[in-house]
Design a protein around this motif. Structure first.
Motif, mmCIF file in Angstrom:
data_model
loop_
_atom_site.group_PDB
_atom_site.id
_atom_site.type_symbol
_atom_site.label_atom_id
_atom_site.label_comp_id
_atom_site.label_asym_id
_atom_site.label_seq_id
_atom_site.Cartn_x
_atom_site.Cartn_y
_atom_site.Cartn_z
ATOM 1 N N ARG A 25 -24.394 -28.715 17.914
ATOM 2 C CA ARG A 25 -23.954 -28.893 16.525
ATOM 3 C C ARG A 25 -24.715 -27.938 15.600
ATOM 4 N NH1 ARG A 25 -24.294 -34.295 18.029
ATOM 5 N NH2 ARG A 25 -26.205 -34.582 16.836
ATOM 6 N N ALA A 26 -26.027 -27.807 15.823
ATOM 7 C CA ALA A 26 -26.847 -26.918 14.984
ATOM 8 C C ALA A 26 -26.417 -25.460 15.142
ATOM 9 C CB ALA A 26 -28.325 -27.076 15.336
ATOM 10 N N LEU A 27 -26.153 -25.033 16.373
ATOM 11 C CA LEU A 27 -25.715 -23.653 16.601
ATOM 12 C C LEU A 27 -24.365 -23.385 15.953
ATOM 13 C CD1 LEU A 27 -26.640 -22.735 20.293
ATOM 14 C CD2 LEU A 27 -27.497 -21.716 18.194
ATOM 15 N N ARG A 28 -23.465 -24.334 16.067
ATOM 16 C CA ARG A 28 -22.146 -24.144 15.464
ATOM 17 C C ARG A 28 -22.228 -24.110 13.946
ATOM 18 N NH1 ARG A 28 -18.454 -28.153 19.223
ATOM 19 N NH2 ARG A 28 -17.942 -26.618 20.820
ATOM 20 N N LYS A 43 -19.061 -19.001 25.684
ATOM 21 C CA LYS A 43 -17.897 -18.381 25.042
ATOM 22 C C LYS A 43 -16.858 -19.446 24.699
ATOM 23 C CE LYS A 43 -14.752 -14.510 25.681
ATOM 24 N NZ LYS A 43 -14.341 -13.418 26.558
ATOM 25 N N LYS A 44 -16.610 -20.365 25.635
ATOM 26 C CA LYS A 44 -15.637 -21.430 25.396
ATOM 27 C C LYS A 44 -16.105 -22.380 24.295
ATOM 28 C CE LYS A 44 -13.571 -21.472 30.005
ATOM 29 N NZ LYS A 44 -12.167 -21.298 29.701
ATOM 30 N N LEU A 45 -17.414 -22.541 24.162
ATOM 31 C CA LEU A 45 -17.971 -23.410 23.126
ATOM 32 C C LEU A 45 -18.122 -22.692 21.790
ATOM 33 C CD1 LEU A 45 -20.727 -25.185 25.252
ATOM 34 C CD2 LEU A 45 -18.636 -26.233 24.359
ATOM 35 N N GLY A 46 -17.974 -21.350 21.796
ATOM 36 C CA GLY A 46 -18.082 -20.574 20.564
ATOM 37 C C GLY A 46 -19.505 -20.422 20.066
ATOM 38 N N VAL A 47 -20.470 -20.340 21.006
ATOM 39 C CA VAL A 47 -21.871 -20.195 20.618
ATOM 40 C C VAL A 47 -22.474 -18.955 21.266
ATOM 41 C CG1 VAL A 47 -22.256 -22.650 20.185
ATOM 42 C CG2 VAL A 47 -22.675 -21.739 22.467
ATOM 43 N N ASN A 103 -16.276 -30.311 29.102
ATOM 44 C CA ASN A 103 -15.453 -31.259 28.346
ATOM 45 C C ASN A 103 -16.326 -32.248 27.577
ATOM 46 O OD1 ASN A 103 -13.132 -30.025 29.273
ATOM 47 N ND2 ASN A 103 -12.788 -31.493 30.905
ATOM 48 N N GLU A 104 -17.416 -32.693 28.204
ATOM 49 C CA GLU A 104 -18.329 -33.626 27.545
ATOM 50 C C GLU A 104 -19.026 -32.944 26.360
ATOM 51 O OE1 GLU A 104 -20.393 -36.985 26.483
ATOM 52 O OE2 GLU A 104 -18.651 -36.813 27.799
ATOM 53 N N LEU A 105 -19.438 -31.682 26.538
ATOM 54 C CA LEU A 105 -20.076 -30.939 25.445
ATOM 55 C C LEU A 105 -19.117 -30.762 24.273
ATOM 56 C CD1 LEU A 105 -22.039 -28.187 27.417
ATOM 57 C CD2 LEU A 105 -23.031 -30.007 26.019
ATOM 58 N N GLN A 106 -17.841 -30.530 24.585
ATOM 59 C CA GLN A 106 -16.853 -30.360 23.521
ATOM 60 C C GLN A 106 -16.552 -31.682 22.813
ATOM 61 O OE1 GLN A 106 -13.851 -28.435 25.957
ATOM 62 N NE2 GLN A 106 -14.259 -26.463 24.997
ATOM 63 N N ALA A 107 -16.473 -32.747 23.590
ATOM 64 C CA ALA A 107 -16.138 -34.050 23.015
ATOM 65 C C ALA A 107 -17.312 -34.664 22.251
ATOM 66 C CB ALA A 107 -15.682 -34.997 24.119
ATOM 67 N N ASN A 108 -18.502 -34.562 22.804
ATOM 68 C CA ASN A 108 -19.706 -35.154 22.203
ATOM 69 C C ASN A 108 -20.818 -34.115 22.156
ATOM 70 O OD1 ASN A 108 -18.574 -37.850 22.103
ATOM 71 N ND2 ASN A 108 -18.778 -37.834 24.332
ATOM 72 N N PRO A 109 -20.737 -33.159 21.231
ATOM 73 C CA PRO A 109 -21.739 -32.092 21.209
ATOM 74 C C PRO A 109 -23.143 -32.628 20.924
ATOM 75 C CG PRO A 109 -20.236 -31.893 19.342
ATOM 76 C CD PRO A 109 -19.756 -33.023 20.171
ATOM 77 N N PRO A 110 -24.129 -32.183 21.727
ATOM 78 C CA PRO A 110 -25.514 -32.581 21.454
ATOM 79 C C PRO A 110 -26.016 -31.899 20.173
ATOM 80 C CG PRO A 110 -25.423 -31.046 23.301
ATOM 81 C CD PRO A 110 -24.006 -31.357 22.917
#
Length: 132
Positions: A52-55, A17-21, A41-48
């Motif tokens: 990125r594909a889901l967003r 939910k916080k990542l918007g996926v 925080n790491e996922l938000q700063a450097n998304p794998p």
């Protein structure tokens, strides 16, 4: 005596939910584990790549779908959209412009207009209260 700092963790649903996926579209290891605040925080700063594909292409959770269409989540439900949609499906809906979507967009515009009016009125009252 030194107090030990515990690591804050969250359930995958909260992290998604916080990542918007959309959680069911995330990798199994994300869905099955717990996510620490540092990992989030790491996922938000450097998304794998998967994030990125889901967003970019989805499927997107309902709040994201509603925002992309310019309607409320309740408006989605009234329009019969109850599942996650991909970016392609959202774009198709925008192009088709079904009647329910136009109606819900108009409703959302009215809600925003009324909110702005009420906010302005409250600011004016606060200003008057300060002057007296």
């Amino acid at each position: 005596m030194k107090s030990q700092q515990s690591t804050q963790t969250m359930k995958p649903a909260t992290a998604a939910k916080k990542l918007g996926v959309y959680l069911p579209a995330t990798p199994a290891e994300f869905q099955e584990g717990v996510v620490s605040r540092a990992e989030l925080n790491e996922l938000q700063a450097n998304p794998p790549a998967w994030l990125r594909a889901l967003r970019e292409s989805g499927p997107h959770p309902r709040p994201v779908v509603a925002a992309k269409l310019g309607v409320s989540i309740a408006g989605l439900a009234r329009g019969g959209v109850t599942e996650a949609l991909t970016t392609e499906q959202i774009d198709a809906l925008k192009d088709e412009r079904p009647e329910w979507l136009e109606k819900e967009r108009a409703t959302q515009a009215e809600v925003r207009k009324e909110s702005a009016r009420l906010k302005k009125r409250a600011a004016e009252k606060a200003e008057q209260a300060q002057q007296s």
